[in-house]
Design a protein around this motif. Structure first.
Motif, PDB file in Angstrom:
ATOM      1  N   LEU A  18      17.920  28.474  52.605  1.00  0.00           N
ATOM      2  CA  LEU A  18      18.208  28.424  51.222  1.00  0.00           C
ATOM      3  C   LEU A  18      19.595  28.082  50.885  1.00  0.00           C
ATOM      4  O   LEU A  18      19.840  27.304  50.017  1.00  0.00           O
ATOM      5  CB  LEU A  18      18.005  29.977  50.395  1.00  0.00           C
ATOM      6  CG  LEU A  18      16.577  30.302  50.510  1.00  0.00           C
ATOM      7  CD1 LEU A  18      16.543  31.985  49.796  1.00  0.00           C
ATOM      8  CD2 LEU A  18      15.620  29.532  50.040  1.00  0.00           C
ATOM      9  N   GLY A  19      20.527  28.587  51.546  1.00  0.00           N
ATOM     10  CA  GLY A  19      21.766  28.059  51.458  1.00  0.00           C
ATOM     11  C   GLY A  19      22.074  26.606  51.887  1.00  0.00           C
ATOM     12  O   GLY A  19      22.763  25.824  51.145  1.00  0.00           O
ATOM     13  N   MET A  20      21.311  26.128  52.964  1.00  0.00           N
ATOM     14  CA  MET A  20      21.382  24.587  53.450  1.00  0.00           C
ATOM     15  C   MET A  20      20.855  23.699  52.306  1.00  0.00           C
ATOM     16  O   MET A  20      21.211  22.527  52.022  1.00  0.00           O
ATOM     17  CB  MET A  20      20.794  24.539  54.727  1.00  0.00           C
ATOM     18  CG  MET A  20      21.719  24.969  56.101  1.00  0.00           C
ATOM     19  SD  MET A  20      20.886  24.290  57.470  1.00  0.00           S
ATOM     20  CE  MET A  20      19.610  25.302  57.758  1.00  0.00           C
ATOM     21  N   VAL A  21      19.644  23.995  51.829  1.00  0.00           N
ATOM     22  CA  VAL A  21      19.005  23.311  50.672  1.00  0.00           C
ATOM     23  C   VAL A  21      19.940  23.229  49.564  1.00  0.00           C
ATOM     24  O   VAL A  21      20.212  22.082  48.863  1.00  0.00           O
ATOM     25  CB  VAL A  21      17.401  23.747  50.425  1.00  0.00           C
ATOM     26  CG1 VAL A  21      17.259  23.190  49.135  1.00  0.00           C
ATOM     27  CG2 VAL A  21      16.790  23.917  51.678  1.00  0.00           C
ATOM     28  N   ALA A  22      20.514  24.370  49.129  1.00  0.00           N
ATOM     29  CA  ALA A  22      21.471  24.495  47.678  1.00  0.00           C
ATOM     30  C   ALA A  22      22.661  23.385  48.238  1.00  0.00           C
ATOM     31  O   ALA A  22      23.062  22.514  47.378  1.00  0.00           O
ATOM     32  CB  ALA A  22      21.825  25.507  47.434  1.00  0.00           C
ATOM     33  N   SER A  23      23.288  23.442  49.643  1.00  0.00           N
ATOM     34  CA  SER A  23      24.549  22.619  49.825  1.00  0.00           C
ATOM     35  C   SER A  23      23.862  21.176  50.023  1.00  0.00           C
ATOM     36  O   SER A  23      24.646  20.414  49.607  1.00  0.00           O
ATOM     37  CB  SER A  23      24.741  23.156  51.210  1.00  0.00           C
ATOM     38  OG  SER A  23      25.822  22.336  51.487  1.00  0.00           O
ATOM     39  N   LEU A  24      22.831  21.003  50.423  1.00  0.00           N
ATOM     40  CA  LEU A  24      22.431  19.592  50.648  1.00  0.00           C
ATOM     41  C   LEU A  24      22.355  18.821  49.067  1.00  0.00           C
ATOM     42  O   LEU A  24      22.636  17.911  48.926  1.00  0.00           O
ATOM     43  CB  LEU A  24      21.153  19.560  51.308  1.00  0.00           C
ATOM     44  CG  LEU A  24      20.499  18.069  51.719  1.00  0.00           C
ATOM     45  CD1 LEU A  24      21.314  17.445  52.830  1.00  0.00           C
ATOM     46  CD2 LEU A  24      19.037  18.392  52.255  1.00  0.00           C
ATOM     47  N   HIS A  25      21.513  19.500  48.221  1.00  0.00           N
ATOM     48  CA  HIS A  25      21.425  19.182  46.991  1.00  0.00           C
ATOM     49  C   HIS A  25      23.009  19.028  46.100  1.00  0.00           C
ATOM     50  O   HIS A  25      23.088  17.761  45.604  1.00  0.00           O
ATOM     51  CB  HIS A  25      20.479  20.061  45.994  1.00  0.00           C
ATOM     52  CG  HIS A  25      19.287  19.962  46.331  1.00  0.00           C
ATOM     53  ND1 HIS A  25      18.381  20.400  47.368  1.00  0.00           N
ATOM     54  CD2 HIS A  25      18.280  19.184  45.150  1.00  0.00           C
ATOM     55  CE1 HIS A  25      17.238  20.021  46.985  1.00  0.00           C
ATOM     56  NE2 HIS A  25      17.068  19.165  45.762  1.00  0.00           N
ATOM     57  N   GLY A  26      23.709  20.099  46.469  1.00  0.00           N
ATOM     58  CA  GLY A  26      25.067  19.774  46.047  1.00  0.00           C
ATOM     59  C   GLY A  26      25.723  18.630  46.313  1.00  0.00           C
ATOM     60  O   GLY A  26      26.329  18.111  45.593  1.00  0.00           O
ATOM     61  N   ARG A  27      25.929  18.303  47.484  1.00  0.00           N
ATOM     62  CA  ARG A  27      26.480  17.347  48.179  1.00  0.00           C
ATOM     63  C   ARG A  27      25.950  16.092  47.750  1.00  0.00           C
ATOM     64  O   ARG A  27      26.858  15.024  47.362  1.00  0.00           O
ATOM     65  CB  ARG A  27      26.694  17.468  49.694  1.00  0.00           C
ATOM     66  CG  ARG A  27      27.367  16.302  50.409  1.00  0.00           C
ATOM     67  CD  ARG A  27      27.528  16.711  52.020  1.00  0.00           C
ATOM     68  NE  ARG A  27      26.197  17.050  52.757  1.00  0.00           N
ATOM     69  CZ  ARG A  27      25.124  15.955  52.819  1.00  0.00           C
ATOM     70  NH1 ARG A  27      25.230  14.731  52.523  1.00  0.00           N
ATOM     71  NH2 ARG A  27      24.162  16.488  53.688  1.00  0.00           N
ATOM     72  N   MET A  44      20.697  26.722  43.611  1.00  0.00           N
ATOM     73  CA  MET A  44      20.590  27.709  44.071  1.00  0.00           C
ATOM     74  C   MET A  44      19.588  29.118  43.518  1.00  0.00           C
ATOM     75  O   MET A  44      18.918  29.747  43.751  1.00  0.00           O
ATOM     76  CB  MET A  44      21.916  28.407  44.492  1.00  0.00           C
ATOM     77  CG  MET A  44      21.983  29.782  45.264  1.00  0.00           C
ATOM     78  SD  MET A  44      21.023  29.899  46.708  1.00  0.00           S
ATOM     79  CE  MET A  44      22.165  29.191  47.876  1.00  0.00           C
ATOM     80  N   GLU A  45      20.089  28.985  42.155  1.00  0.00           N
ATOM     81  CA  GLU A  45      19.278  30.194  41.011  1.00  0.00           C
ATOM     82  C   GLU A  45      17.865  29.773  41.266  1.00  0.00           C
ATOM     83  O   GLU A  45      16.954  30.553  41.272  1.00  0.00           O
ATOM     84  CB  GLU A  45      19.673  29.764  39.635  1.00  0.00           C
ATOM     85  CG  GLU A  45      21.125  30.295  39.360  1.00  0.00           C
ATOM     86  CD  GLU A  45      21.510  29.832  37.868  1.00  0.00           C
ATOM     87  OE1 GLU A  45      20.746  29.663  37.261  1.00  0.00           O
ATOM     88  OE2 GLU A  45      22.837  30.235  37.858  1.00  0.00           O
ATOM     89  N   PHE A  73      13.478  18.315  52.355  1.00  0.00           N
ATOM     90  CA  PHE A  73      12.896  19.605  51.754  1.00  0.00           C
ATOM     91  C   PHE A  73      11.972  19.278  50.506  1.00  0.00           C
ATOM     92  O   PHE A  73      12.438  18.267  49.729  1.00  0.00           O
ATOM     93  CB  PHE A  73      14.085  20.390  51.339  1.00  0.00           C
ATOM     94  CG  PHE A  73      13.685  21.888  50.987  1.00  0.00           C
ATOM     95  CD1 PHE A  73      13.321  22.711  51.960  1.00  0.00           C
ATOM     96  CD2 PHE A  73      13.604  22.260  49.560  1.00  0.00           C
ATOM     97  CE1 PHE A  73      13.244  24.089  51.449  1.00  0.00           C
ATOM     98  CE2 PHE A  73      13.227  23.507  49.342  1.00  0.00           C
ATOM     99  CZ  PHE A  73      12.953  24.246  50.266  1.00  0.00           C
ATOM    100  N   MET A  74      11.055  20.126  50.468  1.00  0.00           N
ATOM    101  CA  MET A  74      10.405  20.053  48.947  1.00  0.00           C
ATOM    102  C   MET A  74       9.319  21.368  48.850  1.00  0.00           C
ATOM    103  O   MET A  74       9.063  21.899  49.987  1.00  0.00           O
ATOM    104  CB  MET A  74       9.449  18.915  48.844  1.00  0.00           C
ATOM    105  CG  MET A  74       8.160  19.012  49.633  1.00  0.00           C
ATOM    106  SD  MET A  74       7.389  17.391  49.092  1.00  0.00           S
ATOM    107  CE  MET A  74       7.107  17.275  47.548  1.00  0.00           C
ATOM    108  N   VAL A  75       9.188  21.987  47.821  1.00  0.00           N
ATOM    109  CA  VAL A  75       8.178  22.911  47.770  1.00  0.00           C
ATOM    110  C   VAL A  75       7.138  22.702  46.700  1.00  0.00           C
ATOM    111  O   VAL A  75       7.321  21.810  45.677  1.00  0.00           O
ATOM    112  CB  VAL A  75       8.992  24.370  47.090  1.00  0.00           C
ATOM    113  CG1 VAL A  75       9.936  24.686  48.062  1.00  0.00           C
ATOM    114  CG2 VAL A  75       9.646  24.162  45.855  1.00  0.00           C
ATOM    115  N   LEU A  76       5.873  23.361  46.607  1.00  0.00           N
ATOM    116  CA  LEU A  76       5.161  23.556  45.521  1.00  0.00           C
ATOM    117  C   LEU A  76       5.317  24.992  45.006  1.00  0.00           C
ATOM    118  O   LEU A  76       5.165  25.913  45.843  1.00  0.00           O
ATOM    119  CB  LEU A  76       3.581  23.359  46.240  1.00  0.00           C
ATOM    120  CG  LEU A  76       2.676  23.553  45.052  1.00  0.00           C
ATOM    121  CD1 LEU A  76       1.494  22.679  45.492  1.00  0.00           C
ATOM    122  CD2 LEU A  76       2.031  24.899  44.812  1.00  0.00           C
ATOM    123  N   MET A  77       5.681  25.327  43.887  1.00  0.00           N
ATOM    124  CA  MET A  77       5.815  26.305  43.322  1.00  0.00           C
ATOM    125  C   MET A  77       4.554  26.729  42.330  1.00  0.00           C
ATOM    126  O   MET A  77       4.256  26.050  41.337  1.00  0.00           O
ATOM    127  CB  MET A  77       7.185  26.394  42.532  1.00  0.00           C
ATOM    128  CG  MET A  77       7.451  27.636  42.015  1.00  0.00           C
ATOM    129  SD  MET A  77       9.212  27.541  41.388  1.00  0.00           S
ATOM    130  CE  MET A  77       9.611  29.363  40.978  1.00  0.00           C
TER     131      MET A  77
END
Length: 164
Positions: A18-27, A44-45, A73-77
């Motif tokens: 989760l932290g890596m995905v948020a970091s990747l998006h942020g960067r 992250m939220e 990364f990707m998801v189906l929610m």
């Protein structure tokens, strides 16, 4: 786990994801779209929301790795009324243009169909032309747009729905 073009594709979360995905998006969004740290916090939220209601029978996650490095990364929610939301599709810059986005979309659509969802949607922002082309290729069409300053800069947010 599965191999795609020499990369590992897995469907289960591991500690640190989760932290890596948020970091990747942020960067990436800071570098490519001038979005501030507020966007990373928003991601992250949303990841916490996804994880807190995660149901392996309804939700899908695709984590693309090159060795230990998370590169896509990707998801189906799952959403109410048998709806699905496509979220967080992202690839590191060096991994784009190789058909990996197509591979992820095909995995997403297979899961969507297997779980018998009745509709799907996603939101994206201006400046995402390659992603929009990918979404449209796989049957999503633009439904509406709104002007937004949610992430600190003026953006056009667009809702896409899967044509059924």
């Amino acid at each position: 786990m599965e191999e795609i073009q020499g990369l590992t594709l897995r469907n289960k979360f591991a500690p640190g994801d989760l932290g890596m995905v948020a970091s990747l998006h942020g960067r990436i969004y800071a570098e490519e779209h001038d979005l501030a740290i507020g966007f990373e916090a928003y991601v992250m939220e949303c990841l916490v929301e996804f994880f807190s209601q995660y149901d392996e029978n309804k939700d899908g996650v695709w984590i693309l790795e090159d060795g230990p490095k998370l590169v896509g990364f990707m998801v189906l929610m799952h959403r109410p009324n048998r709806m699905a939301q496509l979220r967080f599709l992202l690839l590191e810059k060096d991994y784009r243009g190789r058909g990996l986005g197509n591979e992820l979309m095909e995995h997403w659509l297979r899961f969507y169909n297997e779980k018998k969802y009745t509709g799907a949607y996603l939101y994206t922002t201006s400046g995402q032309d390659p992603a929009v082309s990918l979404y449209e290729k796989y049957g999503f069409s633009k439904e509406s747009t709104i002007q937004s300053r949610y992430y600190g800069i003026p953006l056009l947010e667009t809702l896409f729905r899967l044509k059924t």
